[in-house]
Design a protein around this motif. Structure first.
Motif, PDB file in Angstrom:
ATOM      1  N   ASP A 106     -36.798 -32.957 -59.060  1.00 38.60           N
ATOM      2  CA  ASP A 106     -37.019 -34.154 -58.254  1.00 38.60           C
ATOM      3  C   ASP A 106     -38.257 -33.894 -57.411  1.00 38.60           C
ATOM      4  O   ASP A 106     -38.511 -32.759 -56.994  1.00 38.60           O
ATOM      5  N   LYS A 108     -40.471 -35.459 -54.032  1.00 37.41           N
ATOM      6  CA  LYS A 108     -40.637 -36.423 -52.950  1.00 37.41           C
ATOM      7  C   LYS A 108     -41.953 -36.109 -52.244  1.00 37.41           C
ATOM      8  O   LYS A 108     -42.305 -34.935 -52.078  1.00 37.41           O
ATOM      9  N   TYR A 119     -42.497 -27.712 -49.698  1.00 35.12           N
ATOM     10  CA  TYR A 119     -41.231 -26.987 -49.699  1.00 35.12           C
ATOM     11  C   TYR A 119     -40.664 -27.050 -51.114  1.00 35.12           C
ATOM     12  O   TYR A 119     -40.842 -28.049 -51.805  1.00 35.12           O
TER      13      TYR A 119
ATOM     14  N   MET B   1     -32.599 -37.440 -60.029  1.00 31.82           N
ATOM     15  CA  MET B   1     -33.751 -38.327 -60.248  1.00 31.82           C
ATOM     16  C   MET B   1     -34.573 -37.845 -61.430  1.00 31.82           C
ATOM     17  O   MET B   1     -34.471 -36.711 -61.858  1.00 31.82           O
ATOM     18  N   ASP B  33     -31.653 -33.555 -56.222  1.00 32.47           N
ATOM     19  CA  ASP B  33     -32.347 -34.593 -55.486  1.00 32.47           C
ATOM     20  C   ASP B  33     -32.723 -34.101 -54.105  1.00 32.47           C
ATOM     21  O   ASP B  33     -31.903 -33.478 -53.433  1.00 32.47           O
ATOM     22  N   ALA B  34     -33.959 -34.414 -53.697  1.00 31.47           N
ATOM     23  CA  ALA B  34     -34.380 -34.133 -52.321  1.00 31.47           C
ATOM     24  C   ALA B  34     -34.247 -35.423 -51.518  1.00 31.47           C
ATOM     25  O   ALA B  34     -34.642 -36.496 -51.991  1.00 31.47           O
ATOM     26  N   PHE B  35     -33.715 -35.323 -50.306  1.00 29.83           N
ATOM     27  CA  PHE B  35     -33.545 -36.493 -49.443  1.00 29.83           C
ATOM     28  C   PHE B  35     -34.395 -36.329 -48.189  1.00 29.83           C
ATOM     29  O   PHE B  35     -34.258 -35.341 -47.476  1.00 29.83           O
ATOM     30  N   VAL B  36     -35.286 -37.298 -47.978  1.00 29.00           N
ATOM     31  CA  VAL B  36     -36.259 -37.219 -46.881  1.00 29.00           C
ATOM     32  C   VAL B  36     -36.272 -38.552 -46.118  1.00 29.00           C
ATOM     33  O   VAL B  36     -37.288 -38.958 -45.580  1.00 29.00           O
ATOM     34  N   LYS B  38     -36.026 -41.671 -43.634  1.00 34.55           N
ATOM     35  CA  LYS B  38     -36.257 -41.965 -42.219  1.00 34.55           C
ATOM     36  C   LYS B  38     -35.781 -43.379 -41.960  1.00 34.55           C
ATOM     37  O   LYS B  38     -36.214 -44.284 -42.684  1.00 34.55           O
ATOM     38  N   ALA B 115     -40.765 -31.424 -41.208  1.00 33.75           N
ATOM     39  CA  ALA B 115     -39.475 -31.784 -41.829  1.00 33.75           C
ATOM     40  C   ALA B 115     -38.832 -33.041 -41.249  1.00 33.75           C
ATOM     41  O   ALA B 115     -37.681 -33.344 -41.597  1.00 33.75           O
ATOM     42  N   ASP B 116     -39.545 -33.806 -40.405  1.00 31.07           N
ATOM     43  CA  ASP B 116     -39.009 -35.090 -39.923  1.00 31.07           C
ATOM     44  C   ASP B 116     -37.572 -34.983 -39.436  1.00 31.07           C
ATOM     45  O   ASP B 116     -36.761 -35.869 -39.700  1.00 31.07           O
ATOM     46  N   TYR B 119     -34.437 -32.399 -43.769  1.00 27.58           N
ATOM     47  CA  TYR B 119     -34.423 -32.751 -45.197  1.00 27.58           C
ATOM     48  C   TYR B 119     -33.170 -32.116 -45.802  1.00 27.58           C
ATOM     49  O   TYR B 119     -32.759 -31.026 -45.395  1.00 27.58           O
ATOM     50  N   LEU B 120     -32.624 -32.778 -46.772  1.00 26.76           N
ATOM     51  CA  LEU B 120     -31.483 -32.224 -47.512  1.00 26.76           C
ATOM     52  C   LEU B 120     -31.812 -32.228 -48.997  1.00 26.76           C
ATOM     53  O   LEU B 120     -32.422 -33.174 -49.494  1.00 26.76           O
ATOM     54  N   ARG B 313     -40.127 -44.624 -48.510  1.00 26.89           N
ATOM     55  CA  ARG B 313     -39.184 -43.496 -48.446  1.00 26.89           C
ATOM     56  C   ARG B 313     -37.825 -43.964 -48.008  1.00 26.89           C
ATOM     57  O   ARG B 313     -37.532 -43.995 -46.820  1.00 26.89           O
ATOM     58  N   CYS B 315     -34.939 -42.700 -49.536  1.00 28.06           N
ATOM     59  CA  CYS B 315     -33.886 -41.740 -49.880  1.00 28.06           C
ATOM     60  C   CYS B 315     -34.439 -40.326 -49.728  1.00 28.06           C
ATOM     61  O   CYS B 315     -35.514 -40.142 -49.195  1.00 28.06           O
TER      62      CYS B 315
END
Lengths: 315, 315
Positions: A106, A108, A119, B1, B33-36, B38, B115-116, B119-120, B313, B315
């Motif tokens: 994935d 992003k 990262y 994804m 999946d990376a989740f970022v 906001k 990293a806002d 991130y997960l 963004r 997800c």
């Protein structure tokens, strides 16, 4: 890695480098690691190579053959595309060398200023051996502590690169996939390999403290027998670090029953990445889970669990 | 994804929401999946709930029963600890509701400004059904396109929260784990369910364009039959978005052979998260992989693959 997010059940077995599960009747292991290293490229490796090695090595430490990996990428807007391509190539080449397939991914992209460039998060699934069961809670008094080669090289390489230390040649990370040498040790020792661990963040000191705690034993190392490269020792003195608390990414520690220690050591030394393997200490009795170091002056001191400033971002 | 990092072989099968592999003789699927997102919390969900749902739904879309998940966390130094605890609780509760076990984890802390907040990255492994094989390249002319309920709710909820739109009540994300309704559809349709997809980023438009391309068919939707909530349509008009190109996190699209469409639809409607399921179009012939929309004015227009600004963004 062992750090967990969220609530854990009150009474739980000790966390291992990878979790075991039975999927469709197959004995498997799964692990995940986030990589946030700065700089992205350092002598001996880069974040792509590191992400594959870290996951491969965690699976090996659980007694699994690493097989399938996923890679999630968080990219900062504006990251140099040539750098990104070089890191992707390095990741792919390391996966091939380690014999694993990257089967899911994935990507992003986040705004400029976030994510320090890049990262990576790798997760991996491996097939568990049925003839070995390395765990941090199986160590018993009398067992021998082995290490597969000199310690501290990865952390020192990253820190020297980050701080721009004018060293020539610059220290190189030991970053490498350990599947061959780890499984050579397990082939030779089988169930007598009580524990296998890759001492990453916090180095040998953190790993051995975890093992001592999980097995409720006291581990004693001989300082003079712990292999540290001269260059690594020099950089550690410069930066005020203990090489035993500095990260490795291409070494493992094994704790083995005394009757198998020689055979395991021999098997490790026969593998290119285990040439520098040696015995560095032993489990000397049950206890509250401490690690001590017999110094070259003949005294004995506690080797504490590293914390805070001793845990820089090296992976 | 589906987005992949690095080089892909020149001739490859189309990417699916999850990769299939055989581990120790078992048929398994893996996804990451990376989740970022906001903001981290929005009406109807938060990044923790989202991370579980996204991975669970990707595994379901591959025809797998989601089972084991890993979670890697990148935390910005200074993140409010109560917020972190609330997100971890939400993640744990969603995993429990979805019947999955979080068996591996890693936590990294990065400097303030990166990293806002948080991130997960979730990865998941599921057990593949042997009586169903939903894939994006199995669709044939005559097949019917179904959707499990109204579209666009997640993207609209996140964008309204991010921009602080003064809406009362604020639009809610549809974020939910779809294991029950997805497997109800597969139970009813078996091999006749040609394709199952959760239309996340890029919404229904992206998902259907991918399916049309992978299967080399033309898909035609009836605009009037695509369910969109009034509130969602209103926010889309306000922000200049097409609800068909806005993300969902609790819906799926299915393409089913015509003789099974009614049975699959009925099974979906019998599940709480599929109550609003309906047929919205069909595959009308082979072709270069386009999606068209029959509008309420009787005209037909191309529904293009969303790109750029249409992919915020969420997800």
């Amino acid at each position: 890695m062992r750090q967990a997010f969220g609530r854990l059940p009150a009474a739980r077995p000790p966390l291992q480098d990878a979790a075991r599960f039975t999927g469709g009747g197959a004995a498997l292991a799964m692990t995940t690691d986030a990589f946030v290293v700065k700089p992205l490229v350092f002598p001996g490796g880069d974040i792509g190579k590191l992400a594959i090695c870290g996951t491969v090595n965690d699976l090996c430490a659980a007694g699994a053959h690493p097989r399938w990996l996923s890679v999630a990428v968080v990219i900062e807007e504006g990251l140099d595309l040539d750098l990104l391509a070089a890191i992707a190539d390095s990741l792919a080449a390391t996966a091939e060398a380690a014999g694993v397939e990257v089967i899911a991914g994935d990507t992003k992209v986040v705004e400029r200023g976030a994510a320090d460039g890049l990262y990576l998060v790798t997760s991996g699934v491996g097939e568990l051996r049925d003839d070995a069961r390395p765990r941090s809670d199986r160590v018993e008094p009398g067992d021998v502590v082995l290490v597969s080669g000199p310690v501290g090289d990865h952390g020192v390489a990253v820190l020297a690169a980050r701080h721009g230390l004018p060293l020539d040649p610059p220290p190189r990370s030991d970053c490498a996939p350990l599947h061959e040498v780890a499984h050579a040790a397990l082939d030779a020792g089988g169930m007598s390999v009580k524990c296998l661990r890759d001492p990453t963040r916090g180095g040998l000191a953190a790993t051995l403290n975890e093992i001592a705690g999980d097995s409720a034993v006291r581990l004693r190392l001989d300082e003079a027998r712990v292999p540290v490269r001269e260059e690594t020792r020099g950089v550690c003195e410069l930066l005020g670090l203990d090489p035993l608390a500095v990260a490795n990414e291409g070494k493992f520690a094994a704790v083995v029953s005394p009757d198998s220690a020689d055979a395991v050591l021999e098997a490790m030394r026969a593998s290119p990445l285990g040439e520098g393997a040696c015995a560095i200490g032993e489990a000397i009795g049950s206890g509250p889970g401490t690690v001590t170091l017999r110094t070259s002056f003949g005294t004995e001191r506690l080797l504490p669990m590293p914390s805070g400033e001793l845990l820089p971002r090296i992976c």
